[in-house]
Design a protein around this motif. Structure first.
Motif: not given
Lengths: 192, 192
Positions: B164, B5, B71, B1, B99
């Motif tokens: 998220y 991000t 993700a 993730m 994140a």
């Protein structure tokens, strides 16, 4: 989900409240199911198909609990926008069909859980494909609408479509597990 | 993730590809984890804390696998909009913080999985609350922006914020399970 959709598409608040109450009940039932499954593991040490059945019960209970959450999300979106319908008239057909597909998978699941036969996963994956196609159709309609939908409508519709898509995914995933109980091997992944 | 991000907020395509590859690896690892857990149930008939640990491994593997999917959704959204950033500059800070919170929970989880101590669930639930607050903040910003965001941006941002939010939910849910391994009873639900 059938009731949540009716509440969503007709903006009838009492249906929505019932869904929210039922979700809490599903959560409790899922918890009891897992407790019972763990007791069986501890006390009866199941093997082979019995073991697969118990592990499947643990995983299926969680997925069905999650499906209840998704129906609740549909219901709370309807409630948040009440008395305005959250779904514009131009997209009602797509949502009604997504709901029908998802609910059909659930009804079938109910039968298969009561009398596991296996081999149903592939048939159900077809319904899931249809929901995925409708999900894309709704997102495309939102992206391309001219004049554009109001932002709030566009966001609601995108999130709602995702709830239906996840609902069908979870239902098919339970079906896949039930196939596994009978066959002992996992069926192939559905195309994504 | 973290990588998804970075790819999302900097529109760097190579990061995104790595996330998609890694998701497939996570799926395989989760499958192996479950197979191994089921073998242990069949061959060793664990009870008490050992049984809770094995059942937790089965459930945690599925949740972590799902986190990999989320993700990947972030990564594929970034890829779909490339070279345009999917998140407008005005919302980059909120996404970066969502994140950070989610990744911090994961890193902590990694430590707790390696050395279960219990009692961490409540601390992690705080990070989850922060992600929930940011999620609402992003949705409000999208609903109230004047001039409004383009529809595609609004829809992307709403879905991304949800990814998220779900990611942090799943991570905290794993933490809750780990508490359960140690304590034998489930901690209270986090406030929703």
């Amino acid at each position: 989900m059938a009731r949540a959709t009716q509440g969503l598409l007709t903006a009838e608040p009492h249906l929505v409240e019932q869904v929210i109450t039922d979700d809490a009940r599903i959560n409790l039932l899922a918890e009891k199911c897992e407790e019972h499954a763990c007791s069986m593991l501890a006390l009866q040490s199941p093997v082979a198909r019995d073991l697969r059945t118990v592990v499947t019960a643990i995983k299926a209970a969680e997925k069905i609990e999650r499906m209840g959450d998704l129906a609740k999300h549909v219901a709370t979106t309807a409630r948040m926008r009440y008395p305005t319908p959250a779904v514009p008239a131009t997209l009602v057909d797509q949502f009604a069909e997504m709901a029908r597909c998802g609910v059909a998978v659930c009804e079938h699941l109910g039968q298969v859980i009561a009398a596991p036969t296996g081999g149903d996963f592939r048939a159900l994956a077809g319904a899931d494909d249809r929901v995925d196609a409708l999900h894309r159709e709704v997102l495309d309609a939102v992206g391309l609408a001219d004049p554009p939908y109001p932002i709030q409508v566009a966001v609601d519709v995108a999130l709602l479509a995702r709830y239906y898509e996840r609902f069908a995914d979870q239902a098919v995933s339970v079906a896949k597990r039930l196939d596994y109980v009978v066959a002992g091997t996992m069926p192939d992944e559905p195309p994504t």
